[in-house]
Structure formats: structure tokens, C-alpha cells
Design a protein around this motif. Structure first.
Motif, PDB file in Angstrom:
ATOM      1  N   VAL A 115       0.858  -1.183   0.000  1.00 25.94           N
ATOM      2  CA  VAL A 115       0.000   0.000   0.000  1.00 25.94           C
ATOM      3  C   VAL A 115       0.893   1.230   0.000  1.00 25.94           C
ATOM      4  N   TYR A 146      -6.309   3.177   6.620  1.00 25.31           N
ATOM      5  CA  TYR A 146      -5.774   1.907   6.121  1.00 25.31           C
ATOM      6  C   TYR A 146      -5.022   1.135   7.202  1.00 25.31           C
ATOM      7  N   ALA A 182      -4.532  -2.615   7.021  1.00 26.69           N
ATOM      8  CA  ALA A 182      -3.659  -3.250   6.028  1.00 26.69           C
ATOM      9  C   ALA A 182      -2.439  -3.894   6.682  1.00 26.69           C
ATOM     10  N   VAL A 204       3.446  -1.217   3.882  1.00 28.84           N
ATOM     11  CA  VAL A 204       2.841   0.111   3.779  1.00 28.84           C
ATOM     12  C   VAL A 204       3.949   1.155   3.688  1.00 28.84           C
ATOM     13  N   TRP A 249      -1.145  -1.157  -4.306  1.00 28.50           N
ATOM     14  CA  TRP A 249      -2.413  -0.440  -4.088  1.00 28.50           C
ATOM     15  C   TRP A 249      -2.078   1.010  -3.774  1.00 28.50           C
ATOM     16  N   ALA A 297      -3.106   4.415  -2.579  1.00 24.38           N
ATOM     17  CA  ALA A 297      -4.168   4.966  -1.744  1.00 24.38           C
ATOM     18  C   ALA A 297      -4.172   6.494  -1.835  1.00 24.38           C
ATOM     19  N   MET A 326      -9.603  -4.697  -1.273  1.00 26.06           N
ATOM     20  CA  MET A 326      -8.189  -5.060  -1.260  1.00 26.06           C
ATOM     21  C   MET A 326      -8.000  -6.559  -1.116  1.00 26.06           C
TER      22      MET A 326
END
Length: 331
Positions: free
Chosen positions: A77, A112, A115, A122, A207, A209, A316
């Protein structure tokens, strides 16, 4: 010295006085030095202990550009517009509108938070997009030709307010300096983590964001759909991944959505999403009204977030599962 959307009268506006090395952020070196001291063996300090080596300094500066958590599943992410910090020397040239950093993708690390628990890596920016936009091409070319957008080192807010005091817009050499100091470390970390994950898993998902105010007449007409999925018109990920996301969104959830509408994916989605190489990228641009107050002080709304978080999590999860199926199909 850094600013976090403070008023111009703040004492933090003073320019940094430490000139010992223009390439290095002194605060980053101090953090790394303290860590080095904690790990130092007992006994009198040696010359190696007293002064950090060049590669330790380089590592400290690289890490100071972003926050990073390494996960255990094939999902990264990226939150490139999370940052709110502005170096004091740059802030001194900026308007009050700039110092409010209103166009930040506010609170996405909090939204998030699930996650990390799910095992994702991340990566989040520390510095404001007003310093340099990590989701723009290094050459500054427009991602949406013919449409109003903001550039690599933007000169205006989303609402058209000037970011710099008159005559203080960054020249090309300053843009290049920011590119090297702030933009490249983030992208190098992205590449390194994606390469690590790809070596381990074969197929990986990036991903992207993002969030934005729901109404911005300068950028788009009317009200934006709540959830805007971008896959560069299908080029940044395998079709099965978008299908998996879409299948979750048609299951009676309360939010409006669109795929590859006004926002088709920024530079990171387009540059890193290479399905043929096993790296799939999806951008989610959310309306901030789904989880926060869109007006200053831009407060996080737990009551709203609790409604949208499960939807994002299912999206997700479905996308990650579809990515894993691709690995099984190619192994």
C-alpha cells in the motif's frame, strides 16, 4: 527544520542554520546517530563511533523521506500524498494557503490501519505534495492532457490559490534538487519493495491509496463518485483483479463508484503497474467526505470511517486473492 502546516508567525519559519552538509537532513542524521549509540558496545568510543560514515548518513536521509512497514503478503500500500511536512527554507517562500497543506490525502494511514494487520507492506510520504508531488512524472509532463491538473512542483492549490509568494516559484534547478532529495528516495523504496515481493511471491499487487475533496470545480464537474478506481484504462493490472474489485462493489454497499473515470491512475500506477512482469497496480481515489470533514481542520470522522473501511478492506482482499490466483496459474 520542518513545518507541519503552521502559521507564518511561528518561530519555526526561521531558515535552518546548520550548513555542514546541504545534502543531508540534520534531524535524520541525529535520529540515526542515537540508534547507533544505543547499539554501541561498551568501552571508550572509537573514531568510527564518533562520526557516522557516509553510507549511514545516506541511509538516514533515505529513511527520513518516508515511513515504511514491511509486510508478509504480496500487497504494498503506497500513500504518496500523506505527508504534511515542509522544510522551513521552502515554507518561507510560501503563502498562508500553502502552509495549510489543504490538498493532503488526510488520515489515510489511519483509515488503512487494517492493512498492516492483514500483512501488507505500507509506504507513506512524510513531505507535503506542495514540496514535490511524488505521483507525477519526473519530467513534469501532464498525465491528463487538456485537463486542469497540478504539476511536479505545483504552483497552485487544487482551488487555484498561489502556493508561493510573488517571485518565489521554484526555478528548474530547485525542482531538480527536490526531485533528487524527496522524489527519488520514495520511488527507489517502491521499486526495492516491489522487487523483493516479486522475488518471493512471483505476482504482487501495488495499491495506490489516495483521497480528495468531493467537489473541486477547477478539476472536475459536479460531485466525484465516492470511490474512483484507476487501472490506467486496464493497462496497469490483470483484468481479473479489476473484476474482483468490481464484484465486491456491486454487493449492496452504500457508496457510489466508477472504474477509470476522471482518475485513471497517477504516475506511480502507470509506471509501476506492469502486469506482464508480475506487478499489478490499482489506484483508489476516495472522496474525503466518506471518512472525514472536508473543511479545516480536516478532522477524522470515526463514525464515517467505520462505514467505508470494511468496503475498502473487502476490495483489497479480493484484489490480493486475484493476484495470488495469477501466481498459481503461472507456476
Amino acid at each position: 527544520m520542518l513545518l507541519r502546516h503552521v502559521s507564518r508567525s511561528s518561530s519555526l519559519m526561521a531558515a535552518p542554520t546548520d550548513k555542514r552538509n546541504e545534502r543531508l537532513a540534520p534531524e535524520a542524521i541525529n535520529v540515526a546517530a542515537r540508534a547507533l549509540n544505543r547499539n554501541r558496545s561498551a568501552g571508550p568510543p572509537t573514531g568510527r563511533d564518533v562520526q557516522m560514515t557516509w553510507y549511514q548518513e545516506f541511509f538516514a536521509v533515505q529513511e527520513a523521506m518516508f515511513t515504511f512497514h514491511q509486510g508478509r503478503i504480496p500487497l504494498l500500500v503506497s500513500i504518496p500524498h500523506l505527508g504534511t511536512e515542509i522544510p522551513a527554507a521552502i515554507a518561507a517562500q510560501m503563502t498562508d494557503a500553502a502552509l495549510s497543506v489543504a490538498d493532503t490525502d488526510w488520515h489515510l494511514d489511519r483509515l488503512y490501519s487494517f492493512a498492516k494487520s492483514a500483512g501488507a507492506s505500507v509506504l507513506g510520504a512524510r513531505f507535503s505534495r506542495y514540496v514535490i508531488d511524488l505521483n507525477r512524472p519526473p519530467g513534469g509532463e501532464s498525465l491528463y492532457p487538456g485537463q486542469t491538473t497540478t504539476g511536479l512542483c505545483p504552483a497552485e492549490t487544487f482551488r487555484g490559490e498561489p502556493l508561493y509568494l510573488e517571485g518565489n516559484e521554484p526555478e528548474q534547478d530547485e525542482v531538480q534538487r527536490r526531485l533528487e532529495r524527496y522524489w527519488r528516495p520514495y520511488h527507489q523504496k517502491l521499486r526495492a519493495e516491489l522487487d523483493r515481493m516479486k522475488q518471493q511471491f512471483g505476482q504482487v499487487l501495488l495499491w495506490e491509496a489516495h483521497s480528495i475533496a468531493s467537489v473541486l470545480p477547477r478539476l472536475f464537474q459536479g460531485r466525484l463518485p465516492d470511490l474512483n478506481i484507476g487501472t490506467n484504462a486496464g493497462a496497469s493490472c490483470d483484468a481479473s483483479i479489476l473484476e474482483a474489485i468490481s464484484s465486491e462493489l456491486v454487493k449492496g454497499q452504500p457508496f457510489t463508484w466508477v472504474a477509470n473515470g476522471r482518475f485513471k491512475g497517477g504516475y506511480i500506477t502507470r509506471a509501476f503497474g506492469q502486469p506482464s512482469s508480475g506487478i499489478h497496480a490499482v489506484q483508489l481515489e476516495m472522496c474525503q467526505s466518506t471518512y472525514m470533514d472536508e473543511d479545516a481542520p480536516f478532522s477524522y470522522r470515526q463514525d464515517l470511517a467505520e462505514r467505508v473501511q470494511p468496503v475498502i478492506e473487502r476490495m483489497m482482499s479480493a484484489a490480493t486473492a486475484a493476484t495470488s490466483k495469477l501466481r498459481a496459474a503461472t507456476s
